[in-house]
Motif scaffolding. Structure first.
Motif, PDB file in Angstrom:
ATOM      1  N   ASP A  84       0.979  -1.142   0.045  1.00  0.00           N
ATOM      2  CA  ASP A  84       0.122   0.083   0.093  1.00  0.00           C
ATOM      3  C   ASP A  84       0.886   1.272  -0.113  1.00  0.00           C
ATOM      4  O   ASP A  84       1.734   1.606   0.910  1.00  0.00           O
ATOM      5  N   ALA A  85       0.564   2.052  -1.106  1.00  0.00           N
ATOM      6  CA  ALA A  85       1.513   3.371  -1.017  1.00  0.00           C
ATOM      7  C   ALA A  85       0.774   4.621  -0.484  1.00  0.00           C
ATOM      8  O   ALA A  85       1.367   5.547   0.495  1.00  0.00           O
ATOM      9  N   THR A  86      -0.550   4.492  -0.387  1.00  0.00           N
ATOM     10  CA  THR A  86      -1.285   5.319   0.524  1.00  0.00           C
ATOM     11  C   THR A  86      -2.408   4.827   1.525  1.00  0.00           C
ATOM     12  O   THR A  86      -2.820   3.691   1.323  1.00  0.00           O
ATOM     13  N   LEU A  87      -2.921   5.664   2.354  1.00  0.00           N
ATOM     14  CA  LEU A  87      -3.886   5.322   3.076  1.00  0.00           C
ATOM     15  C   LEU A  87      -5.249   5.023   2.593  1.00  0.00           C
ATOM     16  O   LEU A  87      -5.757   3.964   2.569  1.00  0.00           O
ATOM     17  N   ALA A  88      -5.405   5.921   1.718  1.00  0.00           N
ATOM     18  CA  ALA A  88      -6.776   5.788   0.661  1.00  0.00           C
ATOM     19  C   ALA A  88      -6.556   4.673  -0.212  1.00  0.00           C
ATOM     20  O   ALA A  88      -7.407   3.819  -0.530  1.00  0.00           O
ATOM     21  N   GLY A  89      -5.453   4.308  -0.743  1.00  0.00           N
ATOM     22  CA  GLY A  89      -5.263   3.265  -1.567  1.00  0.00           C
ATOM     23  C   GLY A  89      -5.394   1.875  -0.762  1.00  0.00           C
ATOM     24  O   GLY A  89      -6.106   0.757  -1.287  1.00  0.00           O
ATOM     25  N   ALA A  90      -4.889   1.983   0.598  1.00  0.00           N
ATOM     26  CA  ALA A  90      -5.250   0.679   1.221  1.00  0.00           C
ATOM     27  C   ALA A  90      -6.837   0.344   1.667  1.00  0.00           C
ATOM     28  O   ALA A  90      -7.305  -0.691   1.364  1.00  0.00           O
ATOM     29  N   ALA A  91      -7.565   1.452   1.594  1.00  0.00           N
ATOM     30  CA  ALA A  91      -8.982   1.479   2.018  1.00  0.00           C
ATOM     31  C   ALA A  91      -9.563   0.841   0.644  1.00  0.00           C
ATOM     32  O   ALA A  91     -10.461  -0.001   0.598  1.00  0.00           O
ATOM     33  N   LEU A  92      -9.192   1.368  -0.542  1.00  0.00           N
ATOM     34  CA  LEU A  92      -9.648   1.012  -1.801  1.00  0.00           C
ATOM     35  C   LEU A  92      -9.512  -0.456  -2.202  1.00  0.00           C
ATOM     36  O   LEU A  92     -10.301  -1.382  -2.663  1.00  0.00           O
ATOM     37  N   ARG A  93      -8.125  -0.877  -1.645  1.00  0.00           N
ATOM     38  CA  ARG A  93      -7.827  -2.161  -2.143  1.00  0.00           C
ATOM     39  C   ARG A  93      -8.778  -3.284  -1.196  1.00  0.00           C
ATOM     40  O   ARG A  93      -9.180  -4.088  -1.598  1.00  0.00           O
ATOM     41  N   GLU A  94      -8.784  -2.716   0.002  1.00  0.00           N
ATOM     42  CA  GLU A  94      -9.691  -3.665   1.076  1.00  0.00           C
ATOM     43  C   GLU A  94     -11.020  -3.571   0.532  1.00  0.00           C
ATOM     44  O   GLU A  94     -11.744  -4.691   0.593  1.00  0.00           O
ATOM     45  N   ALA A  95     -11.697  -2.350   0.143  1.00  0.00           N
ATOM     46  CA  ALA A  95     -12.994  -2.472  -0.345  1.00  0.00           C
ATOM     47  C   ALA A  95     -13.210  -3.349  -1.416  1.00  0.00           C
ATOM     48  O   ALA A  95     -14.227  -4.151  -1.594  1.00  0.00           O
ATOM     49  N   THR A  96     -12.241  -3.269  -2.458  1.00  0.00           N
ATOM     50  CA  THR A  96     -12.312  -4.090  -3.622  1.00  0.00           C
ATOM     51  C   THR A  96     -12.246  -5.465  -3.492  1.00  0.00           C
ATOM     52  O   THR A  96     -12.949  -6.568  -3.765  1.00  0.00           O
ATOM     53  N   GLU A  97     -11.037  -5.941  -2.574  1.00  0.00           N
ATOM     54  CA  GLU A  97     -10.957  -7.217  -2.268  1.00  0.00           C
ATOM     55  C   GLU A  97     -12.153  -7.991  -1.387  1.00  0.00           C
ATOM     56  O   GLU A  97     -12.630  -8.962  -1.639  1.00  0.00           O
ATOM     57  N   GLU A  98     -12.581  -7.235  -0.432  1.00  0.00           N
ATOM     58  CA  GLU A  98     -13.819  -7.777   0.381  1.00  0.00           C
ATOM     59  C   GLU A  98     -15.225  -7.634  -0.249  1.00  0.00           C
ATOM     60  O   GLU A  98     -15.872  -8.416   0.215  1.00  0.00           O
ATOM     61  N   SER A  99     -15.533  -6.839  -1.144  1.00  0.00           N
ATOM     62  CA  SER A  99     -16.692  -6.727  -1.816  1.00  0.00           C
ATOM     63  C   SER A  99     -16.907  -7.505  -3.118  1.00  0.00           C
ATOM     64  O   SER A  99     -17.960  -7.736  -3.495  1.00  0.00           O
ATOM     65  N   GLY A 100     -15.612  -7.460  -3.889  1.00  0.00           N
ATOM     66  CA  GLY A 100     -15.682  -8.232  -5.149  1.00  0.00           C
ATOM     67  C   GLY A 100     -16.124  -7.293  -6.337  1.00  0.00           C
ATOM     68  O   GLY A 100     -16.286  -7.944  -7.410  1.00  0.00           O
ATOM     69  N   VAL A 101     -16.505  -6.038  -5.961  1.00  0.00           N
ATOM     70  CA  VAL A 101     -17.052  -4.952  -6.789  1.00  0.00           C
ATOM     71  C   VAL A 101     -15.792  -4.659  -7.312  1.00  0.00           C
ATOM     72  O   VAL A 101     -14.662  -3.734  -7.088  1.00  0.00           O
ATOM     73  N   VAL A 102     -16.015  -4.425  -9.031  1.00  0.00           N
ATOM     74  CA  VAL A 102     -15.061  -3.787  -9.813  1.00  0.00           C
ATOM     75  C   VAL A 102     -15.300  -2.459  -9.925  1.00  0.00           C
ATOM     76  O   VAL A 102     -16.429  -2.132 -10.316  1.00  0.00           O
ATOM     77  N   GLY A 103     -14.330  -1.387 -10.056  1.00  0.00           N
ATOM     78  CA  GLY A 103     -14.521  -0.336 -10.502  1.00  0.00           C
ATOM     79  C   GLY A 103     -14.814   0.707  -9.467  1.00  0.00           C
ATOM     80  O   GLY A 103     -15.559   1.773  -9.542  1.00  0.00           O
ATOM     81  N   LEU A 104     -14.589   0.493  -8.160  1.00  0.00           N
ATOM     82  CA  LEU A 104     -15.075   1.344  -6.953  1.00  0.00           C
ATOM     83  C   LEU A 104     -14.139   2.536  -6.926  1.00  0.00           C
ATOM     84  O   LEU A 104     -13.043   2.508  -7.707  1.00  0.00           O
ATOM     85  N   GLU A 105     -14.954   3.622  -6.583  1.00  0.00           N
ATOM     86  CA  GLU A 105     -13.952   5.058  -6.658  1.00  0.00           C
ATOM     87  C   GLU A 105     -14.216   5.646  -5.145  1.00  0.00           C
ATOM     88  O   GLU A 105     -15.213   5.720  -4.818  1.00  0.00           O
ATOM     89  N   LEU A 106     -13.156   6.142  -4.561  1.00  0.00           N
ATOM     90  CA  LEU A 106     -13.241   6.734  -3.320  1.00  0.00           C
ATOM     91  C   LEU A 106     -13.992   8.243  -3.424  1.00  0.00           C
ATOM     92  O   LEU A 106     -13.631   8.859  -4.384  1.00  0.00           O
ATOM     93  N   LEU A 107     -14.750   8.617  -2.553  1.00  0.00           N
ATOM     94  CA  LEU A 107     -15.145  10.038  -2.640  1.00  0.00           C
ATOM     95  C   LEU A 107     -13.746  10.908  -2.312  1.00  0.00           C
ATOM     96  O   LEU A 107     -13.059  10.577  -1.402  1.00  0.00           O
ATOM     97  N   PRO A 108     -13.657  11.997  -3.079  1.00  0.00           N
ATOM     98  CA  PRO A 108     -12.393  12.843  -2.793  1.00  0.00           C
ATOM     99  C   PRO A 108     -12.556  13.621  -1.487  1.00  0.00           C
ATOM    100  O   PRO A 108     -13.620  13.677  -0.909  1.00  0.00           O
ATOM    101  N   GLY A 109     -11.161  13.842  -1.015  1.00  0.00           N
ATOM    102  CA  GLY A 109     -11.331  14.711   0.157  1.00  0.00           C
ATOM    103  C   GLY A 109     -10.847  14.007   1.446  1.00  0.00           C
ATOM    104  O   GLY A 109     -10.731  14.523   2.653  1.00  0.00           O
ATOM    105  N   GLY A 110     -10.254  12.827   1.242  1.00  0.00           N
ATOM    106  CA  GLY A 110      -9.928  11.956   2.606  1.00  0.00           C
ATOM    107  C   GLY A 110     -10.829  11.213   3.006  1.00  0.00           C
ATOM    108  O   GLY A 110     -12.188  11.193   2.642  1.00  0.00           O
TER     109      GLY A 110
END
Length: 175
Positions: A84-110
């Motif tokens: 993981d390079a960033t905290l946001a990237g870690a959250a996105l990785r976890e969300a993708t891995e655990e949800s199985g949903v492809v194409g997730l995008e984080l809301l901007p702003g932290g």
């Protein structure tokens, strides 16, 4: 930039939604500055984690995971990993891995909010993000989950704890 440095930068730049969240932001920063290993599960006093509530804005619903070990409905998330390079990237990785949903995008702003809670392994200083699901997203449970399921915003309080409810309320306000 290291993951640790990114977390410090992210939390310094984050505008907390209210004084209680700002106090928690300062506590996280103090922890990071006092522990070089604060991003890793080896940090015995506690460690930063990253999570994301997966949201379908058009459907007015959130995707929760029934955690295999805790047997509770939670947002997706977990420990940071060396890749993981960033905290946001870690959250996105976890969300993708655990949800199985492809194409997730984080809301901007932290992070949407912060939540500190005790788990069987240690204190988790969780940075909680909101991940937007694409239209017609298809979910799939990971090995860490017994099940993943969509819930309307109004149903979250019926199945999840107060932390998840607060995150869902914050996500709804941000949308």
């Amino acid at each position: 930039m290291s993951l640790h440095a990114d977390a410090v930068r992210s939390l310094r730049q984050w505008s907390a939604p209210h004084p209680g969240q700002d106090a928690l932001r300062h506590a996280y920063l103090d922890h990071l500055l006092g522990h070089r290993d604060a991003m890793w599960r080896s940090c015995a006093p506690g460690h930063l984690t990253a999570s994301a509530l997966v949201v379908d804005p058009a459907g007015g619903r959130v995707l929760l995971t029934l955690h295999r070990k805790l047997r509770r409905w939670l947002q997706t998330g977990g420990h940071c990993e060396p890749q993981d390079a960033t905290l946001a990237g870690a959250a996105l990785r976890e969300a993708t891995e655990e949800s199985g949903v492809v194409g997730l995008e984080l809301l901007p702003g932290g992070p949407a909010r912060l939540d500190q809670h005790l788990t069987p392994c240690a204190w988790h200083l969780d940075a909680q993000y909101v991940a937007l699901a694409p239209p017609n997203a298809v979910e799939a449970a990971s090995e860490e989950s017994l099940e993943v399921r969509w819930f309307g915003f109004g149903q979250v309080a019926d199945v999840a704890d107060a932390s998840v409810v607060r995150l869902a309320e914050r996500a709804r306000a941000l949308l």
